[in-house]
Design a protein around this motif. Structure first.
Motif, PDB file in Angstrom:
ATOM      1  N   VAL A   6     -47.992 -46.738  54.211  1.00 13.09           N
ATOM      2  CA  VAL A   6     -47.141 -46.151  53.161  1.00 13.09           C
ATOM      3  C   VAL A   6     -46.664 -44.830  53.454  1.00 13.09           C
ATOM      4  O   VAL A   6     -45.422 -44.515  53.172  1.00 13.09           O
ATOM      5  N   TRP A   7     -47.723 -43.931  53.917  1.00 17.10           N
ATOM      6  CA  TRP A   7     -47.205 -42.299  54.068  1.00 17.10           C
ATOM      7  C   TRP A   7     -46.182 -42.527  55.094  1.00 17.10           C
ATOM      8  O   TRP A   7     -45.126 -41.689  54.779  1.00 17.10           O
ATOM      9  N   LEU A   8     -46.370 -42.972  56.260  1.00 18.16           N
ATOM     10  CA  LEU A   8     -45.484 -43.162  57.471  1.00 18.16           C
ATOM     11  C   LEU A   8     -44.071 -43.399  57.144  1.00 18.16           C
ATOM     12  O   LEU A   8     -43.190 -42.836  57.366  1.00 18.16           O
ATOM     13  N   LYS A   9     -44.093 -44.458  56.115  1.00 15.59           N
ATOM     14  CA  LYS A   9     -42.616 -44.612  55.568  1.00 15.59           C
ATOM     15  C   LYS A   9     -41.800 -43.553  54.873  1.00 15.59           C
ATOM     16  O   LYS A   9     -40.694 -43.730  54.874  1.00 15.59           O
ATOM     17  N   HIS A  10     -42.644 -42.584  54.247  1.00 16.55           N
ATOM     18  CA  HIS A  10     -41.950 -41.909  53.226  1.00 16.55           C
ATOM     19  C   HIS A  10     -42.107 -40.292  53.820  1.00 16.55           C
ATOM     20  O   HIS A  10     -41.656 -39.510  53.281  1.00 16.55           O
ATOM     21  N   ALA A  11     -42.627 -40.100  55.092  1.00 17.49           N
ATOM     22  CA  ALA A  11     -43.006 -39.013  55.871  1.00 17.49           C
ATOM     23  C   ALA A  11     -41.855 -37.984  55.921  1.00 17.49           C
ATOM     24  O   ALA A  11     -41.879 -36.855  55.732  1.00 17.49           O
ATOM     25  N   ALA A  12     -40.616 -38.570  56.309  1.00 16.92           N
ATOM     26  CA  ALA A  12     -39.412 -37.779  56.384  1.00 16.92           C
ATOM     27  C   ALA A  12     -38.365 -37.695  55.392  1.00 16.92           C
ATOM     28  O   ALA A  12     -37.344 -37.112  55.460  1.00 16.92           O
ATOM     29  N   ASN A  13     -38.981 -38.399  53.998  1.00 18.43           N
ATOM     30  CA  ASN A  13     -37.912 -38.446  52.969  1.00 18.43           C
ATOM     31  C   ASN A  13     -37.800 -37.068  52.126  1.00 18.43           C
ATOM     32  O   ASN A  13     -36.710 -36.683  51.756  1.00 18.43           O
ATOM     33  N   ASP A  14     -38.937 -36.400  52.297  1.00 23.97           N
ATOM     34  CA  ASP A  14     -38.688 -35.102  51.342  1.00 23.97           C
ATOM     35  C   ASP A  14     -38.186 -33.987  52.400  1.00 23.97           C
ATOM     36  O   ASP A  14     -38.611 -33.738  53.467  1.00 23.97           O
ATOM     37  N   PRO A  15     -37.002 -33.427  51.952  1.00 27.55           N
ATOM     38  CA  PRO A  15     -36.380 -32.603  52.591  1.00 27.55           C
ATOM     39  C   PRO A  15     -37.248 -31.004  52.909  1.00 27.55           C
ATOM     40  O   PRO A  15     -36.957 -30.398  53.742  1.00 27.55           O
ATOM     41  N   GLN A  16     -38.406 -31.045  52.187  1.00 26.04           N
ATOM     42  CA  GLN A  16     -39.230 -29.969  52.454  1.00 26.04           C
ATOM     43  C   GLN A  16     -40.461 -30.282  53.489  1.00 26.04           C
ATOM     44  O   GLN A  16     -41.062 -29.474  53.715  1.00 26.04           O
ATOM     45  N   SER A  17     -40.572 -31.682  53.775  1.00 29.96           N
ATOM     46  CA  SER A  17     -41.516 -31.938  54.801  1.00 29.96           C
ATOM     47  C   SER A  17     -41.595 -31.334  55.954  1.00 29.96           C
ATOM     48  O   SER A  17     -40.230 -31.544  56.499  1.00 29.96           O
ATOM     49  N   PRO A  18     -42.607 -31.106  56.594  1.00 25.84           N
ATOM     50  CA  PRO A  18     -42.422 -30.701  58.229  1.00 25.84           C
ATOM     51  C   PRO A  18     -41.734 -31.942  59.151  1.00 25.84           C
ATOM     52  O   PRO A  18     -41.555 -31.407  60.295  1.00 25.84           O
ATOM     53  N   ILE A  19     -41.976 -33.100  58.599  1.00 28.65           N
ATOM     54  CA  ILE A  19     -41.847 -34.076  59.495  1.00 28.65           C
ATOM     55  C   ILE A  19     -40.064 -34.540  59.308  1.00 28.65           C
ATOM     56  O   ILE A  19     -39.846 -34.933  58.152  1.00 28.65           O
ATOM     57  N   ALA A  20     -39.483 -34.410  60.285  1.00 32.79           N
ATOM     58  CA  ALA A  20     -37.940 -34.653  59.983  1.00 32.79           C
ATOM     59  C   ALA A  20     -37.632 -36.044  60.231  1.00 32.79           C
ATOM     60  O   ALA A  20     -36.344 -36.679  59.768  1.00 32.79           O
ATOM     61  N   GLU A  21     -38.309 -36.837  61.186  1.00 33.34           N
ATOM     62  CA  GLU A  21     -37.686 -38.155  61.649  1.00 33.34           C
ATOM     63  C   GLU A  21     -39.055 -38.898  62.066  1.00 33.34           C
ATOM     64  O   GLU A  21     -39.836 -38.261  62.768  1.00 33.34           O
ATOM     65  N   VAL A  22     -38.990 -40.136  61.549  1.00 35.73           N
ATOM     66  CA  VAL A  22     -40.067 -41.091  62.218  1.00 35.73           C
ATOM     67  C   VAL A  22     -39.328 -42.165  62.995  1.00 35.73           C
ATOM     68  O   VAL A  22     -38.561 -42.937  62.287  1.00 35.73           O
ATOM     69  N   THR A  23     -39.265 -42.201  64.089  1.00 41.39           N
ATOM     70  CA  THR A  23     -38.362 -43.108  64.991  1.00 41.39           C
ATOM     71  C   THR A  23     -39.206 -44.499  64.995  1.00 41.39           C
ATOM     72  O   THR A  23     -40.338 -44.734  64.843  1.00 41.39           O
ATOM     73  N   ARG A  24     -38.480 -45.483  65.810  1.00 42.19           N
ATOM     74  CA  ARG A  24     -39.176 -46.673  66.134  1.00 42.19           C
ATOM     75  C   ARG A  24     -40.107 -46.556  66.926  1.00 42.19           C
ATOM     76  O   ARG A  24     -41.075 -47.303  66.965  1.00 42.19           O
ATOM     77  N   ASP A  25     -39.978 -45.698  67.954  1.00 48.77           N
ATOM     78  CA  ASP A  25     -41.025 -45.430  69.016  1.00 48.77           C
ATOM     79  C   ASP A  25     -42.320 -44.879  68.365  1.00 48.77           C
ATOM     80  O   ASP A  25     -43.418 -45.371  68.830  1.00 48.77           O
ATOM     81  N   ASP A  26     -42.023 -44.023  67.339  1.00 46.93           N
ATOM     82  CA  ASP A  26     -43.250 -43.580  66.390  1.00 46.93           C
ATOM     83  C   ASP A  26     -43.947 -44.618  65.830  1.00 46.93           C
ATOM     84  O   ASP A  26     -45.338 -44.654  65.928  1.00 46.93           O
ATOM     85  N   LEU A  27     -43.292 -45.450  65.094  1.00 47.48           N
ATOM     86  CA  LEU A  27     -44.019 -46.698  64.332  1.00 47.48           C
ATOM     87  C   LEU A  27     -44.711 -47.555  65.329  1.00 47.48           C
ATOM     88  O   LEU A  27     -45.728 -47.950  65.334  1.00 47.48           O
ATOM     89  N   ARG A  28     -44.021 -47.625  66.620  1.00 47.85           N
ATOM     90  CA  ARG A  28     -44.684 -48.575  67.588  1.00 47.85           C
ATOM     91  C   ARG A  28     -46.123 -47.782  68.081  1.00 47.85           C
ATOM     92  O   ARG A  28     -46.836 -48.629  68.196  1.00 47.85           O
ATOM     93  N   ARG A  29     -46.076 -46.659  68.247  1.00 46.55           N
ATOM     94  CA  ARG A  29     -47.096 -46.004  68.666  1.00 46.55           C
ATOM     95  C   ARG A  29     -48.342 -46.042  67.710  1.00 46.55           C
ATOM     96  O   ARG A  29     -49.415 -45.811  68.012  1.00 46.55           O
ATOM     97  N   ALA A  30     -48.084 -45.869  66.323  1.00 51.31           N
ATOM     98  CA  ALA A  30     -48.788 -46.014  65.352  1.00 51.31           C
ATOM     99  C   ALA A  30     -49.692 -47.176  65.225  1.00 51.31           C
ATOM    100  O   ALA A  30     -50.677 -47.297  65.094  1.00 51.31           O
ATOM    101  N   VAL A  31     -48.834 -48.364  65.439  1.00 53.90           N
ATOM    102  CA  VAL A  31     -49.308 -49.612  65.363  1.00 53.90           C
ATOM    103  C   VAL A  31     -50.220 -50.023  66.573  1.00 53.90           C
ATOM    104  O   VAL A  31     -51.212 -50.429  66.485  1.00 53.90           O
ATOM    105  N   ASP A  32     -49.796 -49.291  67.654  1.00 52.58           N
ATOM    106  CA  ASP A  32     -50.425 -49.352  68.936  1.00 52.58           C
ATOM    107  C   ASP A  32     -51.844 -48.829  68.747  1.00 52.58           C
ATOM    108  O   ASP A  32     -52.771 -49.367  69.044  1.00 52.58           O
ATOM    109  N   ALA A  33     -51.778 -47.733  68.132  1.00 53.24           N
ATOM    110  CA  ALA A  33     -53.271 -46.901  67.963  1.00 53.24           C
ATOM    111  C   ALA A  33     -54.136 -47.823  66.904  1.00 53.24           C
ATOM    112  O   ALA A  33     -55.418 -47.899  67.192  1.00 53.24           O
ATOM    113  N   ALA A  34     -53.246 -48.324  65.981  1.00 52.13           N
ATOM    114  CA  ALA A  34     -54.286 -49.146  65.014  1.00 52.13           C
ATOM    115  C   ALA A  34     -54.825 -50.368  65.571  1.00 52.13           C
ATOM    116  O   ALA A  34     -55.942 -50.464  65.534  1.00 52.13           O
ATOM    117  N   ALA A  35     -54.122 -50.873  66.603  1.00 53.73           N
ATOM    118  CA  ALA A  35     -54.728 -51.960  67.463  1.00 53.73           C
ATOM    119  C   ALA A  35     -55.802 -51.659  68.433  1.00 53.73           C
ATOM    120  O   ALA A  35     -56.659 -52.171  68.608  1.00 53.73           O
TER     121      ALA A  35
END
Length: 295
Positions: free
Chosen positions: A214-243
């Motif tokens: 849930v957080w990963l989905k919203h990480a880049a939504n806040d313009p004040q957030s230090p996270i500017a973008e979550v790419t497809r590769d980022d999501l793939r790496r997070a899912v890979d870590a979970a596995a």
């Protein structure tokens, strides 16, 4: 994972290991990065991870968040500092995750991440680096074993990367949300010996995975957030870590066979599924792993 150079970083959310030991007891909540030694012992011999940590006493939340302390992250002022000092990315993860939960959960109070090496004293007992990153409900603190991310790639076979690390952070903060909602206390009050694909302990861990998504989905939504973008590769790496930290994946790698009855965190498939459940929905209300038929 891309960062906003002009985003302000709040290093006060990172504490010092000297801050451990506050609070009134509780059990360590092993998270997405449950340490290799503890987790492997649990999986091989059917032991409860809490029994290996020396944690005791009733689960309880401290009256207030740990006081801010001087840390090695004081030089982390803006997102641009991450390029100069990679350790500043830990501040960015922490700030972004807590900013999201502060607006998503009424009454959320920001807590600290305390990095450690070797061992650390907490309200949940003394923990060693064998535990890896974990959340202690007794002092409402996330403890970061700074060597874990090397283990994640070299010993558990994950691809790694910033998004994989951020998933581990977000999972631990998911445990904090469970502590606030009372779900963690209910599960831990049931006592030791909860193992298996549909056990309370596994449901707790999978829910924390979902919250991380849930957080990963919203990480880049806040313009004040230090996270500017979550790419497809980022999501793939997070899912890979979970596995990579799935019980079956670790069992297969370490002992050559899978014993579902001893699972404490869930299979690779389960962990991927619930991380994606949180990401696809963007809604923590869809993370009810305790619902009938959820597993």
């Amino acid at each position: 994972m891309k960062y906003r150079d002009n985003a302000q970083l709040d290093a006060s959310q990172m504490g010092s290991a000297r801050g451990g030991g506050r609070g009134r007891g509780g059990k360590v909540a092993l998270g997405g990065g449950a340490g290799l030694v503890v987790l492997i012992l649990a999986l091989l011999f059917g032991l409860n991870p809490d029994d290996l940590l020396g944690a005791s006493g009733p689960q309880a939340e401290s009256d207030q968040a740990p006081a801010s302390q001087a840390s090695t992250y004081e030089q982390c002022k803006t997102g641009a500092d991450i390029a100069r000092d990679r350790d500043c990315r830990f501040v960015a993860y922490t700030n972004s995750i807590q900013s999201y939960w502060a607006q998503a959960y009424v009454g959320y109070r920001k807590i600290q991440v305390i990095p450690f090496t070797g061992q650390v004293s907490t309200a949940c007992g003394t923990a060693t680096s064998a535990v890896g990153p974990f959340y202690c409900p007794g002092d409402t603190t996330v403890y970061l074993d700074t060597a874990f991310f090397d283990q994640l790639t070299s010993q558990l076979g994950a691809q790694g990367g910033d998004a994989a690390e951020a998933y581990v952070f977000a999972h631990e903060f998911g445990h904090h949300i469970q502590n606030l909602t009372g779900v963690m206390g209910k599960v831990q009050s049931q006592g030791a010996g909860q193992t298996g694909p549909k056990s309370g302990g596994v449901r707790l861990e999978l829910q924390a995975d979902c919250y991380a998504g849930v957080w990963l989905k919203h990480a880049a939504n806040d313009p004040q957030s230090p996270i500017a973008e979550v790419t497809r590769d980022d999501l793939r790496r997070a899912v890979d870590a979970a596995a990579a930290v799935g019980d079956d994946r670790i069992q297969k790698r370490m002992q050559g066979q899978v014993r579902p009855e001893s699972w404490t965190h869930g299979s690779a498939e389960q962990r991927q599924k619930w991380l994606m459940q949180g990401f696809n929905s963007g809604d923590p209300n869809t993370c009810d792993t305790f619902a009938s038929g959820a597993l």
